[in-house]
Design an enzyme around this catalytic site. Sequence first.
Site, mmCIF file in Angstrom:
data_model
loop_
_atom_site.group_PDB
_atom_site.id
_atom_site.type_symbol
_atom_site.label_atom_id
_atom_site.label_comp_id
_atom_site.label_asym_id
_atom_site.label_seq_id
_atom_site.Cartn_x
_atom_site.Cartn_y
_atom_site.Cartn_z
ATOM 1 N N ARG A 25 0.835 -1.214 0.000
ATOM 2 C CA ARG A 25 0.000 0.000 0.000
ATOM 3 C C ARG A 25 0.865 1.258 0.000
ATOM 4 N NH1 ARG A 25 -2.537 -4.256 1.612
ATOM 5 N NH2 ARG A 25 -4.806 -4.456 1.606
ATOM 6 N N ASP A 303 -4.425 -15.982 6.198
ATOM 7 C CA ASP A 303 -2.995 -16.317 6.082
ATOM 8 C C ASP A 303 -2.491 -17.093 7.297
ATOM 9 O OD1 ASP A 303 -3.224 -14.936 3.749
ATOM 10 O OD2 ASP A 303 -1.908 -13.268 4.308
HETATM 11 O O1 LIG Z 1 -4.666 -7.006 0.784
HETATM 12 C C1 LIG Z 1 -3.739 -7.674 1.250
HETATM 13 O O2 LIG Z 1 -2.636 -7.162 1.567
HETATM 14 C C2 LIG Z 1 -3.947 -9.121 1.460
HETATM 15 C C3 LIG Z 1 -5.218 -9.640 1.515
HETATM 16 C C4 LIG Z 1 -5.506 -11.065 1.815
HETATM 17 O O3 LIG Z 1 -5.980 -11.674 0.636
HETATM 18 P P1 LIG Z 1 -7.549 -11.939 0.338
HETATM 19 O O4 LIG Z 1 -8.273 -10.676 0.500
HETATM 20 O O5 LIG Z 1 -7.523 -12.432 -1.078
HETATM 21 O O6 LIG Z 1 -8.000 -12.992 1.316
HETATM 22 C C5 LIG Z 1 -4.279 -11.824 2.306
HETATM 23 O O7 LIG Z 1 -4.510 -13.199 2.208
HETATM 24 C C6 LIG Z 1 -3.039 -11.454 1.525
HETATM 25 O O8 LIG Z 1 -1.911 -12.134 2.035
HETATM 26 C C7 LIG Z 1 -2.749 -9.976 1.643
HETATM 27 C C1 LIG Z 2 -2.195 -14.742 -0.137
HETATM 28 C C2 LIG Z 2 -1.065 -14.065 0.039
HETATM 29 O O1 LIG Z 2 -0.617 -13.043 -0.726
HETATM 30 P P1 LIG Z 2 -1.108 -12.561 -2.163
HETATM 31 O O2 LIG Z 2 -2.584 -12.731 -2.242
HETATM 32 O O3 LIG Z 2 -0.665 -11.141 -2.237
HETATM 33 O O4 LIG Z 2 -0.380 -13.402 -3.167
HETATM 34 C C3 LIG Z 2 -0.194 -14.388 1.197
HETATM 35 O O5 LIG Z 2 0.789 -13.657 1.401
HETATM 36 O O6 LIG Z 2 -0.442 -15.358 1.917
#
Ligand SMILES: O=C(O)C1=C[C@@H](OP(=O)(O)O)[C@@H](O)[C@H](O)C1
Ligand SMILES: C=C(OP(=O)(O)O)C(=O)O
Length: 421
Positions: A25, A303
């Site tokens: 971000r 995660d």
């Molecule tokens: O916006 C983010 O930084 C993230 C959102 C999550 O994904 P989802 O929204 O697809 O679950 C997470 O699993 C990912 O590691 C990072």
């Molecule tokens: C799902 C993950 O990341 P991204 O969706 O950014 O690949 C993660 O870090 O577990």
Amino acid sequence: MMLAVQRSAVRGTAAAPPSKSHTHRAFILAALADGESVVSSPLLGEDTCATLDAVAALGAAVSRRGDDVVICGGGLHAPEKVIDCKNSGTSMRILAGVAAQIAGTTSFTGDASLCSRPMKPLLDALTDLGVAVTAADGGCAPFSVTGPATGGCVHIRGDISSQFISALLIGAPLSGRELNIHLTTPLTSRPYAEMTIAAMQRRGVSVITTGDGFIVPADQSYRPVPVTVGGDFSSAAFLFAAGALAGDVCVTNLDPADPQGDKMFIDLLERLGAAVSRGPDGTVRAGRGELRAADVNLADAPDLFPIAAVLATCCCGTTKLYGAAHLRFKESDRIRSTALFLRDMGADITETDDGCIIRGPCPLHGAKVTTFGDHRIMMAAAVAGLIADGTTVIDDPGCCAVSYPAFVADMQALGADMRYI
Ligand SMILES: O=C(O)C1=C[C@@H](OP(=O)(O)O)[C@@H](O)[C@H](O)C1
Ligand SMILES: C=C(OP(=O)(O)O)C(=O)O
């Protein structure tokens, strides 16, 4: 190369690596703000470096000043080259929302895993906003978007990935018009959307939360602000779990006021019976305790699933991890890949549609683990190896570089017997 892990005790202090989500971000919002933003202590992992390369390709001026990354943003343009997001869903989804607001065509690709992950709900929403989209079969990457999008009203599901919502939110101010997002299904991973909104608000852009979604009011723009990226609670979870299962680990560089949803892992450890103590400076220590089973909803913290499942193998009773069907759309199908490696290591684990059931305690033994190139599977299996009889051999250990490049070195410094073979 493989990683061989032997049963071993861990003890000591480790600093959580910088947050992957905050770094994405910080880089992207700096690129959207007119002027210079300094990002201090960013995570320079493979995922966030993919984002940094992409914002440079879109026209932001990126430089290094010591450990800081300096980004001069504003005036982005469609890039000459295809943007390769490699393994990073966050990069691809959020940058697609940004590129959709830029005149001209931006093309995206990624590695085999990323090119099989869902994009269609976001690409359909962008199409509804007047963006021309071309995509591979099924609406996955590789794809191209030709902007700019209009503002208006868009309907999108919230249960596949919150990153679709972050993408629409972050891109919206560039159109100059109001964007009204209606969620057609409940939003999972909500804390990540909240992190997005907090990051936007810090840079002068307000977002209104409505009964069924969000509104980004018209006529707003990002201003540059300096940020220092705090520690990553999702990465810290592996350190905490190592402490709770195999010794005593103190983790620094974590801010208790951070909006990251994965800070719930510390409460979870306490609930399961681990020895947890919180220092006044945000330092948290996790050590062994009598672990007991619980029902754990991971809808907002997907995660944590692989490492929570490892913990559950040591809990007395039946643990149910649930609420996270979207785990099937990660770097691997994480319900399947977690069940596979834990079952091979001797766990009594059953997959469900949205999680798993683990009947513990299950004595673990070493096995050959396939990571499917998934960093969180690699790190969870490595922690499981610390309490397993015999040798755990993990393939593709380098995949942890996407989110926690120093994971193995940090674990070795704590006393873990982990060797590359
Ligand atoms: O916006 C983010 O930084 C993230 C959102 C999550 O994904 P989802 O929204 O697809 O679950 C997470 O699993 C990912 O590691 C990072
Ligand atoms: C799902 C993950 O990341 P991204 O969706 O950014 O690949 C993660 O870090 O577990």
